[in-house]
Design an enzyme around this catalytic site. Structure first.
Site, short mmCIF file in Angstrom:
data_model
loop_
_atom_site.label_atom_id
_atom_site.label_comp_id
_atom_site.label_asym_id
_atom_site.label_seq_id
_atom_site.Cartn_x
_atom_site.Cartn_y
_atom_site.Cartn_z
CB SER A 23 -0.93 -0.01 1.22
OG SER A 23 -0.20 -0.22 2.41
CG ASN A 110 -4.02 -5.02 12.56
OD1 ASN A 110 -3.39 -4.91 11.52
ND2 ASN A 110 -4.43 -6.18 13.03
CG HIS A 156 -42.67 22.02 -11.56
ND1 HIS A 156 -42.84 20.70 -11.25
CD2 HIS A 156 -43.45 22.71 -10.68
CE1 HIS A 156 -43.70 20.58 -10.24
NE2 HIS A 156 -44.07 21.79 -9.87
CB SER A 278 -14.95 25.40 -28.51
OG SER A 278 -14.93 24.61 -29.69
CE LYS A 284 -19.65 25.83 -27.47
NZ LYS A 284 -20.94 25.54 -26.91
CG ASN A 286 -17.77 25.86 -23.73
OD1 ASN A 286 -18.75 26.40 -24.23
ND2 ASN A 286 -16.89 25.16 -24.43
CD GLU A 291 -20.24 22.20 -19.08
OE1 GLU A 291 -19.35 21.52 -19.62
OE2 GLU A 291 -20.89 23.07 -19.69
CE1 TYR A 318 -6.39 -3.43 8.71
CE2 TYR A 318 -5.39 -5.58 8.36
CZ TYR A 318 -5.60 -4.27 7.95
OH TYR A 318 -5.02 -3.82 6.80
CE LYS A 326 -4.48 3.09 4.88
NZ LYS A 326 -5.24 1.78 4.95
N1 ARG Z 1 -1.34 -1.33 5.02
C1 ARG Z 1 -2.27 -1.82 6.00
C2 ARG Z 1 -3.57 -1.04 5.88
O1 ARG Z 1 -3.57 -0.05 5.26
C3 ARG Z 1 -1.69 -1.68 7.36
C4 ARG Z 1 -2.14 -2.72 8.35
C5 ARG Z 1 -1.59 -4.04 8.04
N2 ARG Z 1 -1.83 -5.02 9.05
C6 ARG Z 1 -1.69 -6.30 8.78
N3 ARG Z 1 -1.85 -7.10 9.72
N4 ARG Z 1 -1.38 -6.76 7.61
O2 ARG Z 1 -4.60 -1.42 6.39
#
Ligand code: ARG
Length: 457
Positions: A23, A110, A156, A278, A284, A286, A291, A318, A326
């Site tokens: 991640s 976690n 309306h 445009s 134009k 716009n 939008e 978890y 995210k």
């Molecule tokens: N990258 C993980 C997340 O965003 C962090 C927690 C990972 N914990 C685990 N036991 N693998 O949730």
């Protein structure tokens, strides 16, 4: 590859699995929060005698240096690390040795990620409240200048009754005020500290969770249940829901501005700086910003639906699914905040064509209700008055004129109750200024209302 685990594995992780699981590409934006949390965690461990004071100061200095080096560009967060937590711990240990290995005592990724995300989101909730105040200020300034700018009010999308630009803008002021209240209540409800929940079941170390909560500004204290502490994402869902509502408001406002800016309406002119052209049609100009704001609303709703769906099947506590909280949430936060900033800028520079608005309000029988009310005040029952004015409007449509243009003798053919004072009773100014109920556009009520609005920003 640098990961915080591996002891019980006999083989290296498959490359594609590693990339799929990682991640770092998106959680690196939590670096500051990760370091803030780790500093306080280390200080708490030292205070509780779990690590020494010397180890604590090495850790805290090391963490501060990591943050400043990343910010100055001399240290790069690379894909070699699984996530931001691994990056920080591995870099710290590289730099300060054994003390770095003690940082994670009594903590799990976690509760660490739960903390980082909460700290980050809390900051974004606060920023959003500030941006909402900005747009409320921009709206207020339009209201103050346009208490007597008449325009048609619509239902309306058909002209209904006359209102003023100040009154129309006041509706948006109320929407964004509610949005800001939502931010405040989300902030309040989310303000518990999850750190110290461990992986799911707390820890055997004598952690001082109250201290950590206080140092990090969590005035509601530590999360009361460690399993909930690591797996609660309600606050994020609430924030995405509130952002969706902000976008819905901005989208309605955009829709109106697009209509008002069209050649058929010409109620407003969007500033050149907030318009685009445009490639083929030279004439134009716009309303692309409006939008795009309307269009991006879908993305923010998408983030809300995505997280709700991700969370719905997750058993306690978890699970890795939660890492999916995210990317789309970050995108939604950026999108909503940027839309709000741009929209405010567009509003501040937009010109309102009050003459065009007023002319439009005088056409389309926006004073028909007031004409009926005039008859009621002269003793005609409302339902009869409604019928009389309906027939009068039909006559005017055939004659291609307004009620105001019909001579008194002709009016009296529709009802003998019409007198010379009818013309004043149905003038634009009278129609608006006689509307003095709370929340109505009448000049006096509006002045009072605007005073109250000024106290809100
Ligand atoms: N990258 C993980 C997340 O965003 C962090 C927690 C990972 N914990 C685990 N036991 N693998 O949730």
């Amino acid at each position: 590859m640098a990961q915080l685990w591996g002891g019980r594995f006999e083989k290296a992780t498959d490359d594609m699995v590693y990339a799929f699981n990682a991640s770092i590409n998106f959680d690196k934006r939590l670096l500051r929060e990760d370091i803030t949390g780790s500093r306080v965690h280390a200080k708490m461990l030292a205070k509780q005698g779990i690590i020494s004071d010397d180890e604590c100061s090495q850790i805290v200095d090391g963490l501060d240096r990591i943050l400043s080096d990343v910010e100055s560009g001399s240290l790069i967060i690379t894909e070699e690390y699984e996530d931001v937590h691994s990056f920080v711990e591995a870099t710290l240990t590289d730099r300060i040795g054994d003390a770095g290995k003690k940082l994670h005592t009594g903590r799990s990724r976690n509760d660490q990620v739960a903390l980082d995300m909460r700290l980050y989101t809390r900051g974004r909730v606060e920023a959003m409240a500030d941006r909402l105040t900005d747009i409320m200020k921009a709206i207020l300034s339009i209201m103050e200048k346009n208490i007597d700018t008449y325009m048609p009010g619509f239902t309306h999308l058909q002209k209904a009754q006359p209102v003023t630009l100040a009154h129309h803008m006041g509706a948006y002021f109320e929407m964004f005020k509610r949005d800001r209240e939502r931010m405040a209540s989300i902030r309040e409800r989310m303000n518990y500290c999850p750190l110290g929940s461990g992986a799911l079941a707390g820890t055997t170390y004598p952690l001082d969770r109250e201290y950590v909560a206080e140092e990090l500004g969590f005035d509601r204290g530590p999360t009361p249940n460690s399993m909930d502490g690591v797996s609660d994402r309600d606050y994020l869902i609430e924030f995405l829901s509130a952002l969706s509502t902000v976008m819905m408001h901005l989208s309605r406002f955009s829709e109106e501005i697009i209509i008002w800016n069209s050649d058929e309406y010409r109620f407003v002119d969007i500033d050149d700086a907030y318009s685009t052209g445009s490639s083929i049609m030279p004439q134009k100009k716009n309303p692309d910003i409006a939008e795009l704001v309307r269009g991006k609303t879908g993305r923010v709703y998408g983030a809300l639906m995505s997280l709700l769906t991700t969370m719905k099947g997750i058993p306690l506590a978890y699970n890795k699914d939660m890492q999916e909280d995210k990317e789309m949430a970050f995108d939604a936060m950026d999108t909503a905040e940027n839309c709000l900033i741009l929209f405010t800028g567009m509003l501040e520079t937009m010109r309102f064509n009050d003459k065009v608005m007023e002319a439009s309000a005088t056409r389309g029988f926006t004073n028909a209700t007031d004409a009926a009310d005039y008859l009621v005040k002269n003793g005609v029952p409302f339902r009869d008055a409604h019928g009389i004015i309906g027939r009068l409007v039909l006559y005017c449509i055939e004659e291609k004129c307004a009620i105001d243009d019909v001579p008194l003798e002709k009016l009296q053919e529709f009802s003998p109750k019409f007198g010379e004072d009818i013309y004043d009773a149905i003038s634009l100014r009278t129609c608006v200024d006689r509307r003095l109920t709370v929340g109505a556009p009448g000049h006096e009520v509006m002045e009072e209302y605007i005073k109250k609005c000024a106290e809100e920003v």
